[in-house]
Design an enzyme around this catalytic site. Sequence first.
Site, PDB file in Angstrom:
ATOM      1  N   CYS A   1       0.794  -1.229   0.000  1.00 13.21           N
ATOM      2  CA  CYS A   1       0.000   0.000   0.000  1.00 13.21           C
ATOM      3  C   CYS A   1       0.830   1.285   0.000  1.00 13.21           C
ATOM      4  O   CYS A   1       0.271   2.383  -0.056  1.00 13.21           O
ATOM      5  CB  CYS A   1      -0.949   0.003   1.195  1.00 13.21           C
ATOM      6  SG  CYS A   1      -2.154  -1.341   1.127  1.00 13.21           S
TER       7      CYS A   1
ATOM      8  N   CYS B   1       0.564   2.786   6.365  1.00 15.05           N
ATOM      9  CA  CYS B   1       1.004   1.424   6.681  1.00 15.05           C
ATOM     10  C   CYS B   1       0.797   0.545   5.451  1.00 15.05           C
ATOM     11  O   CYS B   1       0.061   0.905   4.537  1.00 15.05           O
ATOM     12  CB  CYS B   1       0.227   0.865   7.863  1.00 15.05           C
ATOM     13  SG  CYS B   1      -1.562   0.819   7.588  1.00 15.05           S
TER      14      CYS B   1
ATOM     15  N   HIS C   1      -9.214   3.506  -1.745  1.00 12.74           N
ATOM     16  CA  HIS C   1      -7.817   3.125  -1.585  1.00 12.74           C
ATOM     17  C   HIS C   1      -7.352   2.203  -2.711  1.00 12.74           C
ATOM     18  O   HIS C   1      -7.313   0.989  -2.557  1.00 12.74           O
ATOM     19  CB  HIS C   1      -7.624   2.450  -0.220  1.00 12.74           C
ATOM     20  CG  HIS C   1      -6.273   1.851  -0.001  1.00 12.74           C
ATOM     21  ND1 HIS C   1      -5.099   2.482  -0.392  1.00 12.74           N
ATOM     22  CD2 HIS C   1      -5.890   0.666   0.556  1.00 12.74           C
ATOM     23  CE1 HIS C   1      -4.068   1.723  -0.084  1.00 12.74           C
ATOM     24  NE2 HIS C   1      -4.520   0.610   0.482  1.00 12.74           N
TER      25      HIS C   1
END
Length: 437
Positions: free
Chosen positions: A101, A421, A391
Amino acid sequence: VQPKTKKTLGKTGVKNVVVVEGVRIPFLQSGTSYADLMPHDLARAALQGLLTRTSVPRDVVDYIVYGTVIQEVKTSNVAREAALGAGFSDKTPAHTVTMACISSNQAMTTGVGLIAAGQCDVVVAGGVELMSDVPIRHSRKMRKTMLTLNRAKTLGQKLSLISKIRPDYFAPELPAVAEFSTSETMGHSADRLAAAFGISRLEQDEYALRSHTLAKKAQEQGLLQDVVPFKVPGKDTVTKDNGIRPSSMEQMGKLKPAFVKPYGTVTAANSSFLTDGASAMLIMSEEKALAMGYKPKAYLRDFVYVSQDPKDQLLLGPTYATPKVLEKAGLSLSDIDVFEFHEAFAGQILANLKAMDSDWFAQNYMGRKAKVGAPPLDKFNTWGGSLSLGHPFGATGCRLVITAAHRLKKEGGQYGLVAACAAGGQVMVLCSSLCPW
């Protein structure tokens, strides 16, 4: 905007790196308007949006770096394919990075390194993810048989191999958002993390509702300036994110646990959703930007990457990395005016805020004498976050940074801090500051 402090963030002999502009196509829930496209189509659209917004000549760009997580096998170097599609010269190098990510964070800091080292003056960094279409493989047995079949020379050899195929060979291998080292999905980790820090279902739903409410307000007020329209081939022009949906606590409370059943607290409502999207950012040396007549938005200052235990502390990276980047920059938490943290799960955010505000956690887990402190919510993700905006794994990092830059200007702040994170227990935290123009 006058600096609040005389602390110097720049380093002698290293070029200052600035964000000139950053854009993204609208982030959409997977399976909607982008469903029939390929990742390089989205990345190309983001690059074209950046070119339109900045009018930067294509031949000025020295290098292009893109981040992605789930690779499309036909365009394994999606940065190169998108760049060619957007009309960049075939002489402009481009490569793709992956770091879960924080892939576009890695793309961006790779560009920062190239500029700071004097290798480049102008870099385009970005990220892309298309969750509407992910690679689904044959089973390993079938793949092995097919590869062997491809090398067979006679009809007899081919028939012999075909005769060995069994029904279980046809079982597909589906991609999973799970840790390879632990076989645990990130949702399970988020549920355990929330339980460990005593984060209730109610608190998680309240935070998720906050994210959607603030995102809706920002969207309606025209604050999401990084969004550029995208004319989807064969469809209408997409102009805004479609995952922003403020609900009610009553409606959210009706949802069942998504991962740990039946007693878990992580649900679809307080988790980020599968998203399609792409981002692109133009970064330059300060000298080059000014020479070309640009007014940069922000300095990209100090950043750190940190890795933690991928099982019990998979999502706690921001807690560990924040004090490190503040020390590196010579700042304290109170100096930061704008916080932009990636919201993978509401429970993950709330657990990090509790950990950051705990002397006990700092002393027993981090080897520090005292806590760094929790960011005040009135400075935290005030235009929404990943829970509401979406996202796309490979694209979120650039969204965080450009949002921080826009908020600094809008709110008259000086310093911003971005944290995200990622799978594998990794995290990237960056400190930026508003440019004085």
